[in-house]
Motif scaffolding. Structure first.
Motif, mmCIF file in Angstrom:
data_model
loop_
_atom_site.group_PDB
_atom_site.id
_atom_site.type_symbol
_atom_site.label_atom_id
_atom_site.label_comp_id
_atom_site.label_asym_id
_atom_site.label_seq_id
_atom_site.Cartn_x
_atom_site.Cartn_y
_atom_site.Cartn_z
ATOM 1 N N THR A 101 -1.054 -0.415 0.801
ATOM 2 C CA THR A 101 0.299 -0.912 0.589
ATOM 3 C C THR A 101 0.294 -2.418 0.305
ATOM 4 O OG1 THR A 101 1.124 0.775 2.120
ATOM 5 C CG2 THR A 101 2.603 -1.027 1.575
ATOM 6 N N GLU A 102 -0.492 -3.157 1.059
ATOM 7 C CA GLU A 102 -0.545 -4.613 0.875
ATOM 8 C C GLU A 102 -1.117 -4.975 -0.494
ATOM 9 O OE1 GLU A 102 -2.369 -8.594 3.108
ATOM 10 O OE2 GLU A 102 -2.871 -6.561 3.810
ATOM 11 N N ALA A 103 -2.153 -4.248 -0.931
ATOM 12 C CA ALA A 103 -2.764 -4.537 -2.224
ATOM 13 C C ALA A 103 -1.790 -4.260 -3.365
ATOM 14 C CB ALA A 103 -4.034 -3.705 -2.391
ATOM 15 N N GLY A 109 3.302 -8.968 -7.640
ATOM 16 C CA GLY A 109 3.922 -10.292 -7.583
ATOM 17 C C GLY A 109 4.216 -10.682 -6.153
ATOM 18 N N SER A 110 4.245 -11.963 -5.931
ATOM 19 C CA SER A 110 4.420 -12.454 -4.567
ATOM 20 C C SER A 110 5.857 -12.341 -4.080
ATOM 21 C CB SER A 110 3.965 -13.916 -4.477
ATOM 22 O OG SER A 110 4.699 -14.714 -5.398
ATOM 23 N N GLY A 119 12.566 -3.157 -7.354
ATOM 24 C CA GLY A 119 12.314 -1.775 -7.750
ATOM 25 C C GLY A 119 10.930 -1.605 -8.349
ATOM 26 N N CYS A 120 10.491 -2.569 -9.158
ATOM 27 C CA CYS A 120 9.145 -2.515 -9.752
ATOM 28 C C CYS A 120 8.072 -2.584 -8.673
ATOM 29 C CB CYS A 120 8.967 -3.636 -10.753
ATOM 30 S SG CYS A 120 9.980 -3.482 -12.239
ATOM 31 N N LYS A 121 8.285 -3.442 -7.680
ATOM 32 C CA LYS A 121 7.309 -3.559 -6.602
ATOM 33 C C LYS A 121 7.222 -2.253 -5.796
ATOM 34 C CE LYS A 121 7.130 -7.410 -4.232
ATOM 35 N NZ LYS A 121 5.801 -7.961 -4.603
#
Length: 272
Positions: A101-103, A109-110, A119-121
């Motif tokens: 999940t973190e990767a 993006g940060s 939504g993209c993230k």
């Protein structure tokens, strides 16, 4: 009626999925017309497991005051197409859950300054979670059976030839088997929509039966149109559903806004 309801509950039977008329009896009295649902096709969990695609069709009553009911044991299910993503709670117990999940979150993006970027993230997180679930927990019932078979095999070997290596292997397989059993129970609990239950150490058979019943009831096998006709073709059902919701959510002609700007501005001032 309360006693009858409790009796049917004790028997473990419920209404079969049906199509056609929702009422099955008429008094055929023009002066005081009455229609009721008196006739039912009821099944239990064993029936649903044996015939998960079965469906009852209520036909017109013709000369009788009761409507006949025809049961089809293997009614074809429409193709579901692409299945939506579902997050299962047991994913959090995987050792690679946090790192995956973190990767994916960092790769997208940060920061997320608006809902579009958010939504993209979230979509980027969905992909590794689907892969993680497929590699580790797909076909969970088969994985549980295989783990149980390996455990029994090693236990037989350990009893016949007790060694440190066999006892350690037995302990590892037992931990893996109990872990997968817990995953299986969590999986079917989410499928069954039962939030809390206390039956025993593992309630998997109960959750499986409820999940099978829900899947049988929620499957769309036919659609009744406004003219009274019934369609069963999967492609036609799909196109009809899309057209219906497009007319509601994305009409070609948008209605005009009758409220003035001053009215909206006054409404906004009331919120303070």
């Amino acid at each position: 009626m309360v006693e009858l309801r409790d009796f049917l509950f004790d028997l473990g039977v419920e209404d079969m999925r049906f199509q056609g008329n929702s009422r099955t009896w008429t008094n055929k009295c023009p002066q005081n017309p009455v229609t009721k649902k008196l006739d039912r096709a009821m099944v239990n969990t064993n029936w649903i497991r044996a015939f998960p695609n079965s469906i009852a069709t209520v036909l017109p009553h013709e000369f009788s005051d009761h409507s006949p009911c025809v049961i089809n044991l293997a009614y074809p299910l429409p193709a579901s197409g692409t299945k939506p993503f579902k997050f299962f709670n047991h994913l959090t117990s995987h050792p690679k859950f946090l790192s995956s999940t973190e990767a994916a979150w960092t790769l997208a993006g940060s920061t997320a300054s608006d809902l579009s970027l958010l939504g993209c993230k979230l979509k980027n997180i969905k992909r590794p979670l689907k892969t993680l679930h497929k590699e580790s927990f797909s076909d969970i019932q088969k994985r549980v059976c295989e783990a149980n078979s390996l455990l029994k095999l090693v236990q037989v070997q350990a009893i016949a030839n007790p060694t440190t290596d066999l006892f350690n292997e037995e302990r590892e397989l037992q931990e893996k088997y109990y872990f997968l059993r817990g995953i299986e129970e969590s999986f079917f609990q989410k499928k069954s929509r039962v939030n809390w239950l206390r039956l025993g150490d593992h309630n998997t058979p109960f959750y499986q039966s409820i999940a099978a019943a829900r899947a049988s009831q929620n499957s769309i096998r036919s659609i009744s149109l406004l003219d009274g006709s019934v369609i069963t073709d999967p492609d036609l059902i799909s196109s009809t559903a899309i057209s219906h919701f497009e007319a509601i959510l994305a009409p070609e002609l948008l209605p005009t806004i009758t409220a003035s700007y001053n009215w909206l501005q006054a409404l906004h001032s009331l919120s303070y």
